[in-house]
Design a protein around this motif. Structure first.
Motif, short mmCIF file in Angstrom:
data_model
loop_
_atom_site.label_atom_id
_atom_site.label_comp_id
_atom_site.label_asym_id
_atom_site.label_seq_id
_atom_site.Cartn_x
_atom_site.Cartn_y
_atom_site.Cartn_z
N ASP A 157 31.50 -1.56 -51.29
CA ASP A 157 30.29 -1.96 -52.20
C ASP A 157 30.33 -3.49 -52.13
O ASP A 157 29.01 -3.92 -52.45
CB ASP A 157 30.62 -1.61 -53.57
N SER A 184 26.54 -5.07 -51.92
CA SER A 184 26.21 -5.73 -53.31
C SER A 184 26.04 -7.33 -53.19
O SER A 184 24.99 -7.78 -53.45
CB SER A 184 27.64 -5.55 -54.12
N GLN A 193 21.55 1.75 -57.87
CA GLN A 193 21.56 1.16 -59.21
C GLN A 193 22.03 -0.52 -59.05
O GLN A 193 21.86 -1.00 -60.23
CB GLN A 193 22.85 1.61 -59.98
N HIS A 194 21.94 -0.97 -57.79
CA HIS A 194 21.95 -2.45 -57.94
C HIS A 194 20.46 -3.13 -58.36
O HIS A 194 19.43 -2.32 -58.20
CB HIS A 194 22.06 -2.87 -56.34
N PRO A 201 28.81 8.52 -62.82
CA PRO A 201 28.85 7.15 -62.08
C PRO A 201 29.86 7.07 -61.15
O PRO A 201 30.77 7.59 -61.30
CB PRO A 201 29.04 6.25 -63.49
N PRO A 202 29.55 6.49 -60.01
CA PRO A 202 30.48 6.28 -58.85
C PRO A 202 31.44 5.18 -59.15
O PRO A 202 31.24 4.23 -59.93
CB PRO A 202 29.61 6.02 -57.65
N GLN A 203 32.70 5.61 -58.50
CA GLN A 203 33.93 4.39 -58.41
C GLN A 203 33.36 3.41 -57.54
O GLN A 203 32.56 3.43 -56.65
CB GLN A 203 35.12 5.18 -58.33
N VAL A 204 33.91 2.22 -58.00
CA VAL A 204 33.67 1.11 -57.02
C VAL A 204 34.61 1.10 -55.83
O VAL A 204 35.72 1.27 -55.89
CB VAL A 204 34.12 -0.24 -58.02
N GLN A 247 24.84 5.97 -54.82
CA GLN A 247 24.59 5.63 -56.14
C GLN A 247 24.63 3.90 -56.48
O GLN A 247 23.76 3.70 -57.27
CB GLN A 247 25.52 6.65 -57.07
N ARG A 248 25.71 3.73 -55.91
CA ARG A 248 25.87 2.10 -56.46
C ARG A 248 24.52 1.22 -55.75
O ARG A 248 24.40 0.14 -56.37
CB ARG A 248 26.98 1.65 -55.87
N GLN A 275 27.85 4.03 -50.30
CA GLN A 275 28.04 4.64 -51.50
C GLN A 275 26.56 4.37 -52.18
O GLN A 275 26.02 3.37 -52.92
CB GLN A 275 29.03 3.81 -52.50
#
Length: 463
Positions: A262, A266, A353-354, A255-258, A349-350, A347
């Protein structure tokens, strides 16, 4: 879906020291580093990672801070035409990427010194440096060619049988007959594959480098598993006379870091309902022409869905100017409030995953497909080059994961209607196969078994 990997073997015999030497492209560096992180987590495994200085911070971030994984810096010699300080393909144009192969070849004395002083048990090397196997052999170090591409790519493009075919329109002799590629590929894909035989600056072509590395290595390693590509793994094994073929599993990324970026995306994505947004992105080094990018944007507009599109451009171009060339007249005003177009790093991956992102239009890069499936997205595949064409066939036509955007067979052209229709089909589907593969990729026990079995294979190779 259960793993068919061998049962865990005896894991004794002391620490296993693995050296890793990927090509200087982050599409290669990242899978090597992700694998390094996973194998050191098994225990009694140490990794020494070789790369150029500018790549070290990103490599260390992927390695996750484990004291069992260290980076040894290689000094790239000056190569005429290669920009000073260029240490990866992200910093150069297409010709610069070829010159990086010359620079890597010139690091052989450094690599030989490191092999002699550190004496790893095994070195995993990439396609660009087949000489690693010859350097390792006198020292008793086992060498394995690690391909970051899918097994279907090796099976179609670089097995010894392909030299007998003469071109890439037809599959090589003995190719798995059940494959959707058994009858060959369209003209535009065959023309693209010709790069495999192209030579630059008097160097060996990609096919010759791969073939030399495969022939000299003690084993072949692929970022896949039998569940995904069993027939292709068996075919490759047969083509190489039964030489050991080890698989790592699909290497699901951590899992990626924030990060601060983001917050921007987001916040924007949070204004839309769950699973309503189409996210379109093509990796950091896959580029659409202006005309193709315009059709893509018009196709996304015509879906009537909210969308976020990331478009990148070759090194040395004015990214903002190139982006403006792609924007259809009046586009910004028409999609205001529901469509966004960005150039530059995100990013991924983030974003995937939203909660609001439900569909992922991508280039069928192996890592991107896995990331999209893990995030639970419906996939729409728009491959633009070499391995991506074969990945799209594997996932969409064989594994029934994702929807390919229809293309003209002669030149690969696609229209806005093709984009719209593919997105509509993906969104309307039941997502059954995507869900099944997501469960498989997310099964921690299965993925850890792949890694343990791979480490066992390296220990067996070590002897």
């Amino acid at each position: 879906m259960a793993s068919t990997g061998a049962a865990a073997g005896v894991r004794d015999g002391g620490e296993l020291h693995v050296m890793m030497f990927p090509f200087l492209a982050f599409g290669h560096i990242s899978p090597f580093a992700q694998l390094a992180r996973k194998i050191v987590a098994v225990g009694d495994v140490r990794v020494t990672f070789l790369s150029a200085a500018a790549n070290v911070p990103r490599i260390k971030a992927i390695l996750g801070g484990s004291p069992a994984a260290t980076v040894a810096v290689l000094r790239l010699p000056h190569v005429p035409g290669l920009p000073e300080g260029a240490h990866s393909t992200a910093e150069v144009d297409a010709d610069g990427a070829e010159l990086l192969k010359i620079a890597l070849d010139a690091t052989r004395p450094q690599v030989e010194t490191l092999l002699a002083s550190l004496r790893p048990d095994v070195i995993l090397f990439d396609f660009a440096t087949p000489w690693v196997a010859d350097a390792a052999r006198p020292l008793g170090v086992k060498a394995a060619h690690f391909s970051v591409f899918s097994a279907v790519c090796e099976a179609y493009l670089t097995v010894p049988a392909h030299r007998l075919v003469g071109d890439f329109a037809s599959a090589p002799e003995g190719f798995p007959p059940s494959s959707p590629l058994a009858t060959g590929v369209p003209a535009y894909q065959s023309a693209d594959f010709a790069y495999m035989y192209a030579t630059f600056h008097g160097m060996p072509c990609v096919y010759d480098r791969v073939e030399a590395g495969n022939a000299a290595s003690d084993a072949l390693v692929f970022k896949t598993c039998a569940e995904m590509e069993g027939p292709y793994i068996e075919y490759i094994t047969a083509q190489h006379g039964g030489k050991p073929v080890l698989v790592t599993g699909p290497i699901v990324p951590e899992p990626p870091q924030v990060t601060g970026d983001d917050d921007r995306w987001s916040t924007w994505l949070s204004t839309f309902p769950d699973n309503s947004v189409v996210y379109a992105a093509f990796g950091s080094e896959t580029y659409l022409s202006s005309a193709a990018a315009t059709e893509l944007l018009l196709g996304l507009e015509s879906t009537k869905l909210p969308f976020l599109t990331v478009l990148n451009f070759p090194k040395g171009t004015d990214a903002e100017a190139e982006l403006n060339k792609c924007m259809p007249p009046g586009f910004d005003e028409r999609v205001k409030g529901r469509g966004a177009v960005h150039t530059g790093w995100v990013q991924q991956q983030r974003i995937l995953q939203h909660r609001s992102v439900g569909c992922f239009v991508n280039h069928a890069g192996l890592s991107s497909v896995v990331e999209g499936l893990v995030a639970g997205c419906r996939l729409v595949l728009l491959p633009m080059k070499t391995d991506q064409f074969l990945n799209a066939a594997l996932f969409a036509r064989e594994l029934r994961v994702g929807t390919e955007i229809a293309r003209r067979s002669v030149d690969g052209w696609f229209s806005r209607e093709d984009v719209r229709d593919a997105v509509a089909a993906a969104v309307a589907g039941d997502g059954g196969e995507e869900s099944r593969w997501r469960e498989f990729f997310m099964d921690d026990a299965v993925q850890k078994t792949f890694v343990r079995d791979f480490v066992d294979g390296l220990r067996k190779l070590k002897g």
